[in-house]
Design an enzyme around this catalytic site. Sequence first.
Site, PDB file in Angstrom:
ATOM      1  N   GLN A 122       7.632   3.818   5.710  1.00 33.46           N
ATOM      2  CA  GLN A 122       6.300   3.160   6.377  1.00 33.46           C
ATOM      3  C   GLN A 122       5.436   2.641   4.981  1.00 33.46           C
ATOM      4  OE1 GLN A 122       3.658   6.225   7.276  1.00 33.46           O
ATOM      5  NE2 GLN A 122       1.574   5.052   7.590  1.00 33.46           N
ATOM      6  N   GLY A 123       5.610   1.251   4.930  1.00 36.52           N
ATOM      7  CA  GLY A 123       5.229   0.563   3.568  1.00 36.52           C
ATOM      8  C   GLY A 123       3.842   0.101   3.821  1.00 36.52           C
ATOM      9  N   SER A 125       0.723   1.497   1.895  1.00 33.52           N
ATOM     10  CA  SER A 125      -0.081   1.968   0.470  1.00 33.52           C
ATOM     11  C   SER A 125       0.511   0.807  -0.681  1.00 33.52           C
ATOM     12  CB  SER A 125      -0.146   3.390  -0.100  1.00 33.52           C
ATOM     13  OG  SER A 125      -0.421   4.297   0.918  1.00 33.52           O
ATOM     14  N   SER A 157       7.184   6.955   1.573  1.00 30.17           N
ATOM     15  CA  SER A 157       8.207   8.306   1.444  1.00 30.17           C
ATOM     16  C   SER A 157       9.816   8.188   1.891  1.00 30.17           C
ATOM     17  CB  SER A 157       7.395   9.288   2.469  1.00 30.17           C
ATOM     18  OG  SER A 157       6.288   9.862   2.093  1.00 30.17           O
ATOM     19  N   GLU A 240       0.775   9.360  13.755  1.00 33.25           N
ATOM     20  CA  GLU A 240       1.015  10.282  12.537  1.00 33.25           C
ATOM     21  C   GLU A 240      -0.061  11.875  12.576  1.00 33.25           C
ATOM     22  OE1 GLU A 240       0.410   7.940   8.886  1.00 33.25           O
ATOM     23  OE2 GLU A 240       1.231   9.440   7.461  1.00 33.25           O
ATOM     24  N   SER A 357      -6.663  10.506   3.036  1.00 34.56           N
ATOM     25  CA  SER A 357      -7.189  11.604   2.440  1.00 34.56           C
ATOM     26  C   SER A 357      -8.389  12.323   3.229  1.00 34.56           C
ATOM     27  CB  SER A 357      -7.751  11.144   1.073  1.00 34.56           C
ATOM     28  OG  SER A 357      -9.101  10.526   1.323  1.00 34.56           O
ATOM     29  N   GLU A 359     -11.209  12.924   2.467  1.00 32.92           N
ATOM     30  CA  GLU A 359     -12.521  12.449   2.353  1.00 32.92           C
ATOM     31  C   GLU A 359     -12.592  11.320   3.304  1.00 32.92           C
ATOM     32  OE1 GLU A 359     -10.745  13.068  -0.303  1.00 32.92           O
ATOM     33  OE2 GLU A 359     -12.019  14.569  -1.269  1.00 32.92           O
TER      34      GLU A 359
HETATM   35  C1  FAD Z   1       3.148  13.095   0.061  1.00 32.61           C
HETATM   36  C2  FAD Z   1       2.675  11.782   0.347  1.00 32.61           C
HETATM   37  C3  FAD Z   1       3.447  10.876   0.962  1.00 32.61           C
HETATM   38  C4  FAD Z   1       3.018   9.540   1.121  1.00 32.61           C
HETATM   39  N1  FAD Z   1       3.847   8.779   1.889  1.00 32.61           N
HETATM   40  C5  FAD Z   1       3.161   7.665   2.172  1.00 32.61           C
HETATM   41  C6  FAD Z   1       4.086   6.526   2.976  1.00 32.61           C
HETATM   42  O1  FAD Z   1       5.226   6.915   3.502  1.00 32.61           O
HETATM   43  N2  FAD Z   1       3.591   5.424   3.180  1.00 32.61           N
HETATM   44  C7  FAD Z   1       2.456   4.941   2.644  1.00 32.61           C
HETATM   45  O2  FAD Z   1       1.998   3.741   2.703  1.00 32.61           O
HETATM   46  N3  FAD Z   1       1.575   5.844   2.017  1.00 32.61           N
HETATM   47  C8  FAD Z   1       2.147   7.035   1.774  1.00 32.61           C
HETATM   48  N4  FAD Z   1       1.272   7.984   0.911  1.00 32.61           N
HETATM   49  C9  FAD Z   1       0.027   7.363   0.225  1.00 32.61           C
HETATM   50  C10 FAD Z   1      -1.299   7.962   0.976  1.00 32.61           C
HETATM   51  O3  FAD Z   1      -1.466   7.205   2.266  1.00 32.61           O
HETATM   52  C11 FAD Z   1      -2.473   7.473   0.173  1.00 32.61           C
HETATM   53  O4  FAD Z   1      -2.277   8.157  -1.424  1.00 32.61           O
HETATM   54  C12 FAD Z   1      -3.642   7.983   0.392  1.00 32.61           C
HETATM   55  O5  FAD Z   1      -3.964   6.804   1.527  1.00 32.61           O
HETATM   56  C13 FAD Z   1      -4.868   7.514  -0.640  1.00 32.61           C
HETATM   57  O6  FAD Z   1      -4.623   6.745  -1.089  1.00 32.61           O
HETATM   58  P1  FAD Z   1      -4.616   6.374  -2.717  1.00 32.61           P
HETATM   59  O7  FAD Z   1      -3.719   7.255  -3.177  1.00 32.61           O
HETATM   60  O8  FAD Z   1      -4.679   4.859  -2.881  1.00 32.61           O
HETATM   61  O9  FAD Z   1      -6.203   6.867  -3.265  1.00 32.61           O
HETATM   62  P2  FAD Z   1      -7.640   6.462  -3.339  1.00 32.61           P
HETATM   63  O10 FAD Z   1      -7.777   5.406  -2.127  1.00 32.61           O
HETATM   64  O11 FAD Z   1      -7.826   5.440  -4.682  1.00 32.61           O
HETATM   65  O12 FAD Z   1      -8.257   7.720  -3.266  1.00 32.61           O
HETATM   66  C14 FAD Z   1      -8.734   8.133  -4.446  1.00 32.61           C
HETATM   67  C15 FAD Z   1      -9.875   9.262  -4.096  1.00 32.61           C
HETATM   68  O13 FAD Z   1     -10.892   8.728  -3.827  1.00 32.61           O
HETATM   69  C16 FAD Z   1     -11.352   9.086  -2.667  1.00 32.61           C
HETATM   70  N5  FAD Z   1     -11.885   8.134  -1.781  1.00 32.61           N
HETATM   71  C17 FAD Z   1     -11.465   6.676  -1.701  1.00 32.61           C
HETATM   72  N6  FAD Z   1     -12.410   6.016  -0.829  1.00 32.61           N
HETATM   73  C18 FAD Z   1     -13.451   6.593  -0.554  1.00 32.61           C
HETATM   74  C19 FAD Z   1     -14.556   6.492   0.164  1.00 32.61           C
HETATM   75  N7  FAD Z   1     -14.801   5.427   0.660  1.00 32.61           N
HETATM   76  N8  FAD Z   1     -15.531   7.696   0.343  1.00 32.61           N
HETATM   77  C20 FAD Z   1     -15.140   8.957  -0.195  1.00 32.61           C
HETATM   78  N9  FAD Z   1     -13.972   9.024  -0.750  1.00 32.61           N
HETATM   79  C21 FAD Z   1     -13.052   8.245  -1.089  1.00 32.61           C
HETATM   80  C22 FAD Z   1     -10.157   9.610  -1.818  1.00 32.61           C
HETATM   81  O14 FAD Z   1     -10.375  10.595  -0.819  1.00 32.61           O
HETATM   82  C23 FAD Z   1      -9.327  10.315  -2.974  1.00 32.61           C
HETATM   83  O15 FAD Z   1      -9.739  11.481  -3.254  1.00 32.61           O
HETATM   84  C24 FAD Z   1       1.744   9.151   0.527  1.00 32.61           C
HETATM   85  C25 FAD Z   1       1.041   9.901  -0.084  1.00 32.61           C
HETATM   86  C26 FAD Z   1       1.374  11.238  -0.292  1.00 32.61           C
HETATM   87  C27 FAD Z   1       0.686  12.310  -1.210  1.00 32.61           C
END
Ligand code: FAD
Length: 376
Positions: A122-123, A125, A157, A240, A357, A359
């Site tokens: 799933q591409g 992020s 992933s 999901e 996440s 939040e």
């Molecule tokens: C084990 C694992 C597997 C994953 N697999 C995939 C995958 O297969 N494909 C894929 O596309 N992605 C995948 N992801 C990515 C995942 O979807 C993202 O990590 C997640 O959506 C958070 O985005 P970010 O890491 O950019 O954090 P950010 O968006 O930068 O967030 C950082 C922090 O800020 C908080 N935050 C951000 N915006 C707000 C807001 N508006 N209000 C309050 N708090 C906020 C978040 O809750 C978090 O705590 C995976 C992640 C993990 C950990």
Amino acid sequence: MQLDAFRRELDGWLDEHAAELARDASDGDGLDADMAQLAKVKQMTFDAGWMRWGWPQRVGGLGGSPLLRGYLGEALTARDLVEPGTYSMTEVLAPTMIDYARPELAAEMVPRLLRGEEMWCQGFSEPGTGSNLAALSCRAVRADDGWRVTGQKVWTSFAQFAQRCVLLARTGAPDSAHRGITALFVDMDAPGITVRPIETMHGRLEFCEVFFDDVLVPVERMLGEEGQGWSVAMDLLPYERSTSLWHRGAFLQQRLQHLLTDVADDSLSAAELGDVVVQLFALRARSRATQHRLAAGERLGPETSVDKVLLATTEQSLFDLVASAVADDVLTGDDAAGARWRSDYLYSRAATIYGGSAEIQRNVLARRVLDLGPES
Ligand SMILES: Cc1cc2nc3c(=O)[nH]c(=O)nc-3n(C[C@H](O)[C@H](O)[C@H](O)COP(=O)(O)OP(=O)(O)OC[C@H]3O[C@@H](n4cnc5c(N)ncnc54)[C@H](O)[C@@H]3O)c2cc1C
């Protein structure tokens, strides 16, 4: 087939084939071994028909309720035959493929995923674009021969194992937000794709950076229409949080049973254990209701964020209980006996991040379910 009969017959078949289905200890316990085991179990259950129940006949299924899929994943997880994270990629990606791909494409591709011949990823992020998905910048430009994709994805992933990727790319103007996104079904062996695995803190190369350098994707590989990628994403994310969370709940149940067997009674706080059991029941009850809504043909939406919040809270509470109950060196040392608990504990920290996440789930509930107004 009805659920009761399916359960009975499947359980009998799993008992009968337990030795063939079991993990091969000589494969070790890494991700490669998990993938080999997953392919074997999917192939065996597909060929015996079990994996085909609950999926439409037009994609190689045998029809019947999605509840049958829910039970199959639960039974395989409870017997420790599959790891729920890898197994559930099918539940995350195949339903949206069926909803949005051209019927011929879905009919060709979905059986390969169900039978374990392929893995998909799933591409969505990107660096700097996880929660704020509508700001993604991986770009697809229309050319004579299809779409040309350039950009980067991250946290993808199992991309190093995947033959296909459900990719979101920007096809509108850079500031077109969710209106300018298109979903593409990409072959991972296409020229111009580079995959670099990233190690998680639990020591597995579970997700990846994926780079696209002028990658050609045929026009027939669009999922939905040009500019419809946001609808595809909004379709996929509730999936999901439905059947795959039911499977993860079964995994937590199984790990709780192991904890009760592995750890002396006096090491466990009765109050904390009771709290975990209540959370697990709440998760299972909620997830069960979601499965039944799916089976009744309801379209799932933002209310599935409740399921994800419950899952993340329960998973972390369970493994916090493990951490307080087992000896310190189980989680910090390198003894083989503690490796599984250590891995589960560390991975549980990701539960409040993957799939959106904690939040963000609460924001979705506040804004789209409870209608409490916009973010300030
Ligand atoms: C084990 C694992 C597997 C994953 N697999 C995939 C995958 O297969 N494909 C894929 O596309 N992605 C995948 N992801 C990515 C995942 O979807 C993202 O990590 C997640 O959506 C958070 O985005 P970010 O890491 O950019 O954090 P950010 O968006 O930068 O967030 C950082 C922090 O800020 C908080 N935050 C951000 N915006 C707000 C807001 N508006 N209000 C309050 N708090 C906020 C978040 O809750 C978090 O705590 C995976 C992640 C993990 C950990």
